[in-house]
Design an enzyme around this catalytic site. Structure first.
Site, mmCIF file in Angstrom:
data_model
loop_
_atom_site.group_PDB
_atom_site.id
_atom_site.type_symbol
_atom_site.label_atom_id
_atom_site.label_comp_id
_atom_site.label_asym_id
_atom_site.label_seq_id
_atom_site.Cartn_x
_atom_site.Cartn_y
_atom_site.Cartn_z
ATOM 1 N N ARG A 101 -12.149 -2.026 21.848
ATOM 2 C CA ARG A 101 -11.234 -3.066 21.380
ATOM 3 C C ARG A 101 -10.030 -3.088 22.328
ATOM 4 N N ASP A 154 12.134 -12.171 -1.315
ATOM 5 C CA ASP A 154 11.966 -11.983 0.124
ATOM 6 C C ASP A 154 13.180 -11.207 0.626
ATOM 7 N N ARG A 196 -7.511 9.719 16.377
ATOM 8 C CA ARG A 196 -6.220 9.390 15.763
ATOM 9 C C ARG A 196 -5.823 10.500 14.798
ATOM 10 N N LYS A 204 2.352 -6.354 9.242
ATOM 11 C CA LYS A 204 1.829 -5.159 9.917
ATOM 12 C C LYS A 204 0.533 -5.349 10.697
ATOM 13 N N GLY A 228 -6.536 -2.982 23.871
ATOM 14 C CA GLY A 228 -5.261 -2.413 23.435
ATOM 15 C C GLY A 228 -5.377 -1.053 22.768
ATOM 16 N N PHE A 270 10.185 -0.867 3.364
ATOM 17 C CA PHE A 270 8.779 -1.027 3.764
ATOM 18 C C PHE A 270 8.467 -2.473 4.160
ATOM 19 N N TYR A 285 4.334 -6.464 17.205
ATOM 20 C CA TYR A 285 4.523 -5.633 16.009
ATOM 21 C C TYR A 285 5.230 -4.330 16.390
ATOM 22 N N ASN A 309 1.759 -9.849 0.772
ATOM 23 C CA ASN A 309 0.559 -9.056 1.073
ATOM 24 C C ASN A 309 0.278 -8.051 -0.043
ATOM 25 N N TYR A 369 0.831 -1.216 0.000
ATOM 26 C CA TYR A 369 0.000 0.000 0.000
ATOM 27 C C TYR A 369 0.868 1.271 0.000
ATOM 28 N N LYS A 399 9.208 -2.627 15.474
ATOM 29 C CA LYS A 399 9.551 -1.291 14.953
ATOM 30 C C LYS A 399 10.575 -0.630 15.879
ATOM 31 N N SER A 431 6.761 3.601 12.955
ATOM 32 C CA SER A 431 5.341 3.781 13.271
ATOM 33 C C SER A 431 5.173 4.548 14.567
HETATM 34 P P1 NAD Z 1 1.626 -3.621 3.069
HETATM 35 O O1 NAD Z 1 1.435 -4.958 3.701
HETATM 36 O O2 NAD Z 1 0.618 -3.156 2.082
HETATM 37 O O3 NAD Z 1 3.067 -3.555 2.381
HETATM 38 C C1 NAD Z 1 4.159 -4.308 2.810
HETATM 39 C C2 NAD Z 1 4.736 -5.001 1.588
HETATM 40 O O4 NAD Z 1 5.883 -5.754 1.999
HETATM 41 C C3 NAD Z 1 3.765 -5.991 0.941
HETATM 42 O O5 NAD Z 1 3.758 -5.768 -0.455
HETATM 43 C C4 NAD Z 1 4.361 -7.364 1.266
HETATM 44 O O6 NAD Z 1 4.111 -8.309 0.244
HETATM 45 C C5 NAD Z 1 5.821 -7.022 1.398
HETATM 46 N N1 NAD Z 1 6.596 -7.900 2.273
HETATM 47 C C6 NAD Z 1 6.293 -8.344 3.507
HETATM 48 N N2 NAD Z 1 7.306 -9.080 3.996
HETATM 49 C C7 NAD Z 1 8.272 -9.096 3.031
HETATM 50 C C8 NAD Z 1 9.564 -9.664 2.937
HETATM 51 N N3 NAD Z 1 10.077 -10.403 3.929
HETATM 52 N N4 NAD Z 1 10.284 -9.453 1.817
HETATM 53 C C9 NAD Z 1 9.777 -8.722 0.799
HETATM 54 N N5 NAD Z 1 8.565 -8.157 0.823
HETATM 55 C C10 NAD Z 1 7.823 -8.344 1.939
HETATM 56 O O7 NAD Z 1 1.789 -2.568 4.262
HETATM 57 P P2 NAD Z 1 1.843 -0.985 4.204
HETATM 58 O O8 NAD Z 1 0.637 -0.460 4.883
HETATM 59 O O9 NAD Z 1 2.203 -0.532 2.853
HETATM 60 O O10 NAD Z 1 3.057 -0.744 5.197
HETATM 61 C C11 NAD Z 1 4.387 -0.585 4.737
HETATM 62 C C12 NAD Z 1 5.289 -0.439 5.936
HETATM 63 O O11 NAD Z 1 4.864 0.684 6.701
HETATM 64 C C13 NAD Z 1 5.271 -1.637 6.888
HETATM 65 O O12 NAD Z 1 6.579 -1.826 7.366
HETATM 66 C C14 NAD Z 1 4.349 -1.182 7.999
HETATM 67 O O13 NAD Z 1 4.661 -1.816 9.209
HETATM 68 C C15 NAD Z 1 4.661 0.298 8.053
HETATM 69 N N6 NAD Z 1 3.566 1.119 8.620
HETATM 70 C C16 NAD Z 1 2.329 1.094 8.054
HETATM 71 C C17 NAD Z 1 1.316 1.888 8.599
HETATM 72 C C18 NAD Z 1 -0.074 1.919 8.020
HETATM 73 O O14 NAD Z 1 -0.953 2.627 8.574
HETATM 74 N N7 NAD Z 1 -0.356 1.242 6.908
HETATM 75 C C19 NAD Z 1 1.581 2.703 9.714
HETATM 76 C C20 NAD Z 1 2.857 2.696 10.258
HETATM 77 C C21 NAD Z 1 3.850 1.897 9.687
HETATM 78 C C1 WQD Z 2 -8.263 3.359 13.990
HETATM 79 C C2 WQD Z 2 -9.409 3.738 14.919
HETATM 80 C C3 WQD Z 2 -10.170 1.977 16.371
HETATM 81 C C4 WQD Z 2 -11.749 -0.611 13.205
HETATM 82 C C5 WQD Z 2 -2.896 0.689 13.947
HETATM 83 C C6 WQD Z 2 -1.533 0.454 14.486
HETATM 84 C C7 WQD Z 2 -0.632 1.594 14.139
HETATM 85 C C8 WQD Z 2 -0.645 1.862 12.652
HETATM 86 C C9 WQD Z 2 -2.022 2.020 12.147
HETATM 87 C C10 WQD Z 2 1.103 0.457 11.736
HETATM 88 C C11 WQD Z 2 -9.240 3.186 16.319
HETATM 89 C C12 WQD Z 2 -11.261 2.392 15.391
HETATM 90 C C13 WQD Z 2 -11.166 0.444 13.877
HETATM 91 C C14 WQD Z 2 -13.145 -0.866 13.394
HETATM 92 C C15 WQD Z 2 -13.253 1.035 14.874
HETATM 93 N N1 WQD Z 2 -0.106 0.775 11.873
HETATM 94 N N2 WQD Z 2 -11.893 1.247 14.698
HETATM 95 N N3 WQD Z 2 -13.840 -0.014 14.223
HETATM 96 O O1 WQD Z 2 -5.329 0.851 15.872
HETATM 97 O O2 WQD Z 2 -5.155 3.362 15.454
HETATM 98 O O3 WQD Z 2 -3.424 1.858 14.578
HETATM 99 O O4 WQD Z 2 -2.810 0.896 12.538
HETATM 100 O O5 WQD Z 2 2.085 0.789 12.296
HETATM 101 O O6 WQD Z 2 0.630 1.255 14.569
HETATM 102 O O7 WQD Z 2 -1.615 0.278 15.879
HETATM 103 O O8 WQD Z 2 -5.606 1.823 13.549
HETATM 104 O O9 WQD Z 2 -7.228 1.577 11.702
HETATM 105 O O10 WQD Z 2 -7.077 -0.257 13.448
HETATM 106 O O11 WQD Z 2 -8.051 1.950 14.072
HETATM 107 O O12 WQD Z 2 -13.931 1.751 15.615
HETATM 108 O O13 WQD Z 2 -13.728 -1.814 12.848
HETATM 109 O O14 WQD Z 2 -10.615 3.153 14.407
HETATM 110 O O15 WQD Z 2 -10.712 1.752 17.648
HETATM 111 O O16 WQD Z 2 -9.715 4.172 17.181
HETATM 112 P P1 WQD Z 2 -4.943 1.976 14.997
HETATM 113 P P2 WQD Z 2 -6.998 1.197 13.125
#
Ligand code: NAD
Ligand code: WQD
Length: 344
Positions: free
Chosen positions: A292, A58, A231, A84, A294, A80, A149, A35, A11, A153, A124
């Site tokens: 929920r 990988d 958030r 996650k 946590g 990335f 998770y 993913n 993503y 990080k 994150s």
């Molecule tokens: P995502 O799952 O869409 O993207 C991660 C990608 O990494 C996927 O395409 C997956 O196939 C690939 N992948 C996983 N393990 C792998 C490996 N060992 N080798 C090669 N490819 C691998 O997730 P995203 O939302 O795009 O998140 C990207 C990064 O940002 C992640 O590290 C996630 O923890 C971090 N992050 C995401 C969010 C969020 O809100 N989406 C918030 C904070 C941090």
């Molecule tokens: C957002 C808000 C829920 C689903 C997580 C990780 C964080 C980051 C982003 C990677 C919260 C509420 C959700 C639902 C709801 N990722 N909610 N009904 O938990 O803030 O953060 O993802 O690093 O590290 O902890 O994100 O999108 O799950 O929730 O009411 O069905 O939506 O309670 O307030 P969160 P989320």
């Protein structure tokens, strides 16, 4: 010279690939596709006019990664790749420690072999743990994470920072993302979780599209203005542009530096639902359910360091975030797997 995006088919990686290509970088994506879907590579090419070079690899597999560095001139990496799903990490901690630490260590080792000195990492807001007051600032102590998770990080930040301390030509930028939503406005790329998702925005979109039942709002009795959690939601294209700024910043520097990437403005779950209904012109069926486990009641970023030093500031509104999430959902009801077009 190229920039390697590990996990670049995901993503955030795919949106960053677009922003970086548009900023003039040559991109190489290495992704295991565990993913994500291979169609994303063509879509990036369709948007930018320059399809990135792609390796199905990988990032924890040293041989596979070495091949990428051997066959290309790589000047820096954005890491990335990783797992996650916060909830799953509580049930399967070893999967997360192995799945996130291995790729980080392997990438760092291969970068050293090939003398590559610029690294940007997807960290994150979760590294701020459960004890800090908000808004979060980069000077706060990190740790006390709520999930394996989150600890991965925290640990990877430590590993990359130690590596930068030991090698004064290595430059690392740790980007602490807040809650990322939205999609590229063209609707060709977006968030397409391969497995079940628990994140709010994909669940709102699916509920609005009638593909699931009612959305459950987790808790309506928090000590927040409307009783639901707040958030810091951020448009994925703003975040993508933050990576371009981070890479430029990393040029010719040494050491590790952390930056919050968020808007600095919190919104509640009910405010997100209302903004989505307005931007998309559709109803989101929902009900208030129990809290929920946590979930913190609220947290958001102090993004001023990124603004001051990286010259980065989120500019897209909540309405744009919702509009673009919906646009992606209705044009791609089955994500990258479906060829179905929006009937409208
Ligand atoms: P995502 O799952 O869409 O993207 C991660 C990608 O990494 C996927 O395409 C997956 O196939 C690939 N992948 C996983 N393990 C792998 C490996 N060992 N080798 C090669 N490819 C691998 O997730 P995203 O939302 O795009 O998140 C990207 C990064 O940002 C992640 O590290 C996630 O923890 C971090 N992050 C995401 C969010 C969020 O809100 N989406 C918030 C904070 C941090
Ligand atoms: C957002 C808000 C829920 C689903 C997580 C990780 C964080 C980051 C982003 C990677 C919260 C509420 C959700 C639902 C709801 N990722 N909610 N009904 O938990 O803030 O953060 O993802 O690093 O590290 O902890 O994100 O999108 O799950 O929730 O009411 O069905 O939506 O309670 O307030 P969160 P989320």
């Amino acid at each position: 010279m190229s920039i390697l995006l590990t996990g670049g088919a995901g993503y955030i990686g795919s949106h960053t690939a677009v922003a970086m290509t548009e900023a003039g970088y040559d991109i190489i994506i290495a992704d295991s596709l565990q993913n994500s879907h291979p169609a994303v590579i063509d879509r990036i090419g369709e948007i930018t006019g320059r399809k990135p070079l792609f390796y199905k690899a990988d990032a924890g597999d040293a041989e596979a990664l070495r091949r990428v560095f051997e066959e290309n001139e790589i000047e820096g990496a954005v890491h990335f790749a990783g797992l996650k799903a916060v909830g799953e990490s509580l049930r399967r901690p070893l999967k997360y420690y192995r799945g996130n630490l291995n790729p980080a260590l392997t990438l760092l080792e291969i970068m050293r072999e090939y003398d590559v000195k610029k690294l940007v990492f997807s960290s994150s807001a979760t590294v701020y743990g459960e004890e800090n007051p908000y808004p979060y600032t980069e000077t706060m102590k990190t740790g006390s994470c709520a999930s394996p998770y989150g600890w991965t990080k925290f640990m990877i930040e430590q590993i990359f920072s130690d590596a930068a301390k030991a090698d004064d030509s290595l430059s690392v930028v740790l980007l602490r993302y807040f809650n990322v939503i939205g999609a590229h406005p063209g609707g060709l790329i977006g968030e397409d979780p391969q497995e079940i998702t628990y994140n709010l925005m994909p669940l709102i979109s699916r509920a609005a599209a009638g593909r699931t039942g009612k959305l459950t709002v987790f808790g309506g009795d928090y000590d927040t203005p409307d009783g639901t959690c707040r958030r810091d939601y951020l448009h994925v294209m703003d975040l993508a542009e933050g990576h371009v700024k981070a890479l430029r910043y990393a040029d010719g520097r040494s050491g590790a530096e952390a930056f919050n990437l968020g808007t600095g403005e919190p919104y509640s779950v009910l405010e997100i639902i209302a903004a989505f209904e307005k931007a998309a012109g559709v109803r989101v069926p929902y009900e208030i359910g129990p809290r929920r486990d946590g979930d913190l009641p609220e947290f958001w970023a102090d993004p001023s360091k990124a603004e001051r030093i990286l010259k980065w500031k989120a500019s897209r509104s909540l309405g744009e975030m919702c509009r673009d999430s919906w646009n992606w959902q209705r044009k791609n009801p089955d994500g990258y797997r479906g060829g179905e077009e929006d009937p409208e």
